[in-house]
Design a protein around this motif. Structure first.
Motif, PDB file in Angstrom:
ATOM      1  N   HIS A  13       0.926  -0.905   0.053  1.00  0.00           N
ATOM      2  CA  HIS A  13      -0.028  -0.123   0.168  1.00  0.00           C
ATOM      3  C   HIS A  13       0.846   1.407   0.054  1.00  0.00           C
ATOM      4  O   HIS A  13       2.044   1.058   0.437  1.00  0.00           O
ATOM      5  CB  HIS A  13      -0.920  -0.090   1.180  1.00  0.00           C
ATOM      6  CG  HIS A  13      -2.043  -1.031   1.016  1.00  0.00           C
ATOM      7  ND1 HIS A  13      -3.320  -0.657   0.594  1.00  0.00           N
ATOM      8  CD2 HIS A  13      -2.173  -2.299   1.672  1.00  0.00           C
ATOM      9  CE1 HIS A  13      -3.977  -1.652   0.489  1.00  0.00           C
ATOM     10  NE2 HIS A  13      -3.315  -2.727   1.061  1.00  0.00           N
ATOM     11  N   PHE A  14       0.390   2.327  -0.608  1.00  0.00           N
ATOM     12  CA  PHE A  14       1.044   3.590  -0.588  1.00  0.00           C
ATOM     13  C   PHE A  14       0.350   4.651  -0.198  1.00  0.00           C
ATOM     14  O   PHE A  14      -0.123   5.480  -1.086  1.00  0.00           O
ATOM     15  CB  PHE A  14       1.827   3.668  -2.108  1.00  0.00           C
ATOM     16  CG  PHE A  14       1.392   3.130  -3.370  1.00  0.00           C
ATOM     17  CD1 PHE A  14       1.595   1.682  -3.451  1.00  0.00           C
ATOM     18  CD2 PHE A  14       0.369   3.456  -3.811  1.00  0.00           C
ATOM     19  CE1 PHE A  14       1.145   1.096  -4.302  1.00  0.00           C
ATOM     20  CE2 PHE A  14      -0.133   3.009  -5.023  1.00  0.00           C
ATOM     21  CZ  PHE A  14       0.526   1.640  -5.305  1.00  0.00           C
ATOM     22  N   THR A  15      -0.218   4.712   0.980  1.00  0.00           N
ATOM     23  CA  THR A  15      -0.892   5.759   1.650  1.00  0.00           C
ATOM     24  C   THR A  15      -0.442   6.886   2.295  1.00  0.00           C
ATOM     25  O   THR A  15      -0.878   8.048   2.209  1.00  0.00           O
ATOM     26  CB  THR A  15      -2.332   5.258   2.573  1.00  0.00           C
ATOM     27  OG1 THR A  15      -1.522   4.418   3.600  1.00  0.00           O
ATOM     28  CG2 THR A  15      -3.099   4.217   1.928  1.00  0.00           C
ATOM     29  N   THR A  17       3.203   7.785   1.649  1.00  0.00           N
ATOM     30  CA  THR A  17       3.983   8.420   0.796  1.00  0.00           C
ATOM     31  C   THR A  17       4.022   7.606  -0.490  1.00  0.00           C
ATOM     32  O   THR A  17       3.822   6.356  -0.506  1.00  0.00           O
ATOM     33  CB  THR A  17       5.345   8.509   1.237  1.00  0.00           C
ATOM     34  OG1 THR A  17       5.982   7.230   1.155  1.00  0.00           O
ATOM     35  CG2 THR A  17       5.576   9.178   2.358  1.00  0.00           C
ATOM     36  N   ASN A  18       4.152   8.412  -1.676  1.00  0.00           N
ATOM     37  CA  ASN A  18       4.077   7.849  -3.106  1.00  0.00           C
ATOM     38  C   ASN A  18       4.739   8.845  -3.955  1.00  0.00           C
ATOM     39  O   ASN A  18       4.023   9.186  -5.101  1.00  0.00           O
ATOM     40  CB  ASN A  18       2.323   7.656  -3.426  1.00  0.00           C
ATOM     41  CG  ASN A  18       2.332   6.809  -4.814  1.00  0.00           C
ATOM     42  OD1 ASN A  18       3.378   5.916  -4.933  1.00  0.00           O
ATOM     43  ND2 ASN A  18       1.102   6.956  -5.187  1.00  0.00           N
ATOM     44  N   GLU A  19       5.967   8.777  -3.712  1.00  0.00           N
ATOM     45  CA  GLU A  19       6.710   9.726  -4.424  1.00  0.00           C
ATOM     46  C   GLU A  19       7.195   9.087  -5.718  1.00  0.00           C
ATOM     47  O   GLU A  19       7.491  10.055  -6.779  1.00  0.00           O
ATOM     48  CB  GLU A  19       8.128  10.233  -3.762  1.00  0.00           C
ATOM     49  CG  GLU A  19       7.761  10.992  -2.370  1.00  0.00           C
ATOM     50  CD  GLU A  19       6.760  12.211  -2.571  1.00  0.00           C
ATOM     51  OE1 GLU A  19       7.269  12.995  -3.613  1.00  0.00           O
ATOM     52  OE2 GLU A  19       5.965  12.530  -1.822  1.00  0.00           O
ATOM     53  N   PRO A  21       5.139   6.938  -7.804  1.00  0.00           N
ATOM     54  CA  PRO A  21       3.711   6.111  -8.324  1.00  0.00           C
ATOM     55  C   PRO A  21       3.833   4.985  -9.248  1.00  0.00           C
ATOM     56  O   PRO A  21       3.329   3.926  -9.349  1.00  0.00           O
ATOM     57  CB  PRO A  21       2.704   7.352  -8.688  1.00  0.00           C
ATOM     58  CG  PRO A  21       3.323   8.304  -8.814  1.00  0.00           C
ATOM     59  CD  PRO A  21       4.646   8.194  -8.155  1.00  0.00           C
ATOM     60  N   ASN A  24       5.795   2.170  -7.707  1.00  0.00           N
ATOM     61  CA  ASN A  24       4.789   1.308  -6.437  1.00  0.00           C
ATOM     62  C   ASN A  24       3.786   0.798  -7.338  1.00  0.00           C
ATOM     63  O   ASN A  24       3.445  -0.395  -6.991  1.00  0.00           O
ATOM     64  CB  ASN A  24       4.128   2.157  -5.712  1.00  0.00           C
ATOM     65  CG  ASN A  24       5.148   3.026  -4.678  1.00  0.00           C
ATOM     66  OD1 ASN A  24       6.458   2.370  -4.188  1.00  0.00           O
ATOM     67  ND2 ASN A  24       4.930   4.289  -4.338  1.00  0.00           N
ATOM     68  N   THR A  68      -6.579   0.298  -2.626  1.00  0.00           N
ATOM     69  CA  THR A  68      -5.159   0.869  -2.511  1.00  0.00           C
ATOM     70  C   THR A  68      -4.989   2.049  -3.525  1.00  0.00           C
ATOM     71  O   THR A  68      -4.499   3.053  -3.213  1.00  0.00           O
ATOM     72  CB  THR A  68      -3.824  -0.182  -3.237  1.00  0.00           C
ATOM     73  OG1 THR A  68      -3.962  -1.513  -2.436  1.00  0.00           O
ATOM     74  CG2 THR A  68      -2.590   0.510  -3.161  1.00  0.00           C
ATOM     75  N   ALA A  72      -4.344   5.746  -2.187  1.00  0.00           N
ATOM     76  CA  ALA A  72      -2.800   6.196  -2.541  1.00  0.00           C
ATOM     77  C   ALA A  72      -2.705   7.648  -2.401  1.00  0.00           C
ATOM     78  O   ALA A  72      -3.639   8.481  -2.947  1.00  0.00           O
ATOM     79  CB  ALA A  72      -2.987   5.622  -4.214  1.00  0.00           C
TER      80      ALA A  72
END
Length: 107
Positions: A13-15, A17-19, A21, A24, A68, A72
């Motif tokens: 999951h990338f809730t 941080t998602n620098e 994408p 991920n 997710t 995100a």
């Protein structure tokens, strides 16, 4: 076999941080492809119970992927409009996976 794969998949999951994408999403997609590959093998060659279990796991994986994407985070370096557009694309992506999950639930 698939239960372990699903458990690992659900941890992606990338809730917060998602620098990155793309990276991920790539990891999550690759993990889903592996689950799909194994599930398809069971669906083609398994017993009725194994087939149903494989479909349930696939449905759970699709639902998790949708969740997710719905939750995100977006990269902090983006401007507000870019963030809005990226979030819209995440929502669209999530919708397609919800539809896949629903189609398996109908069977």
């Amino acid at each position: 076999m698939l239960s372990d794969d699903l458990a690992e998949f659900k941890h992606l999951h990338f809730t917060k941080t998602n620098e990155h994408p793309e990276a991920n999403l790539g990891k999550k997609t690759k993990a889903l492809e592996e689950i799909e590959r194994k599930a398809e093998t069971l669906i083609k060659n398994g017993t009725a119970k194994q087939i149903q279990a494989a479909r349930n796991i696939l449905r759970d994986a699709y639902t998790d992927f949708a969740e997710t994407m719905e939750t995100a985070a977006v990269p902090s370096k983006l401007g507000n409009e870019e963030k809005i557009e990226l979030k819209k694309s995440f929502q669209s992506f999530a919708k397609s996976f919800r539809e896949k999950a629903e189609s398996l639930a109908a069977n």
